[in-house]
Every structure is written in C-alpha cells, then in structure tokens.
Design a protein around this motif. Sequence first.
Motif, PDB file in Angstrom:
ATOM      1  N   UNK A  20       3.091   6.059  -5.374  1.00  0.00           N
ATOM      2  CA  UNK A  20       3.561   6.347  -4.139  1.00  0.00           C
ATOM      3  C   UNK A  20       5.071   6.741  -4.335  1.00  0.00           C
ATOM      4  N   UNK A  21       5.695   6.149  -4.997  1.00  0.00           N
ATOM      5  CA  UNK A  21       7.347   6.767  -5.343  1.00  0.00           C
ATOM      6  C   UNK A  21       7.416   8.028  -5.922  1.00  0.00           C
ATOM      7  N   UNK A  22       6.396   8.125  -6.767  1.00  0.00           N
ATOM      8  CA  UNK A  22       6.394   9.359  -7.725  1.00  0.00           C
ATOM      9  C   UNK A  22       5.939  10.536  -6.629  1.00  0.00           C
ATOM     10  N   UNK A  23       5.086  10.213  -5.483  1.00  0.00           N
ATOM     11  CA  UNK A  23       4.714  11.084  -4.751  1.00  0.00           C
ATOM     12  C   UNK A  23       5.490  11.160  -3.629  1.00  0.00           C
ATOM     13  N   UNK A  24       6.610  10.464  -3.325  1.00  0.00           N
ATOM     14  CA  UNK A  24       7.793  10.691  -2.208  1.00  0.00           C
ATOM     15  C   UNK A  24       6.815  10.277  -1.138  1.00  0.00           C
ATOM     16  N   UNK A  25       5.971   9.051  -1.178  1.00  0.00           N
ATOM     17  CA  UNK A  25       5.447   8.791   0.127  1.00  0.00           C
ATOM     18  C   UNK A  25       5.380   7.165   0.208  1.00  0.00           C
ATOM     19  N   UNK A  30      -0.133   6.098   0.754  1.00  0.00           N
ATOM     20  CA  UNK A  30      -0.786   6.374  -0.553  1.00  0.00           C
ATOM     21  C   UNK A  30      -2.243   5.604  -0.344  1.00  0.00           C
ATOM     22  N   UNK A  31      -2.141   4.226   0.215  1.00  0.00           N
ATOM     23  CA  UNK A  31      -3.481   3.448   0.259  1.00  0.00           C
ATOM     24  C   UNK A  31      -4.197   4.064   1.267  1.00  0.00           C
TER      25      UNK A  31
END
Length: 70
Positions: A20-25, A30-31
């Motif tokens: 999620x952090x990598x995707x900036x979300x 993400x879930x």
Amino acid sequence: MANLNLRLPDDLHAAAVTEAETSHTSLNSAICDALRDWVAMRALSRKEDLILDQVMREDTDLLALIREAE
C-alpha cells in the motif's frame, strides 16, 4: 459504508502495508481493491462455468473436439 474487523497474520499485514505504501495508497484502499478484484474474478469464473455448461448441453460437436484435444 460497512465496517469490518479483519484479523490478518502478521506477515500478510506487513506485506500489505508495504505494498500500500509503495502504491501511495491507504491499507484500507489496498484491501478494498484486492477484495473488489477477487469478487470480479469469482463472478467471471461463475460466468465461464455457465457458458461451459451451456456448450456441454447444446454443442455436442464442439464438446467432442474439446475432448479430442485433451
């Protein structure tokens, strides 16, 4: 909007947080995305099963070709 308490193994939680952090979300987003994808895949699988059942009932020539290819 519904609330849900979700118990995750620690390693899965850590991996989900990282992704999620990598995707900036957010982890919640993400879930939700993952669950949305899973629901869509299940619906598609059911649709494919219905189509295959229809072919098996109605198109014996095509079914014979499929069986020959196996």
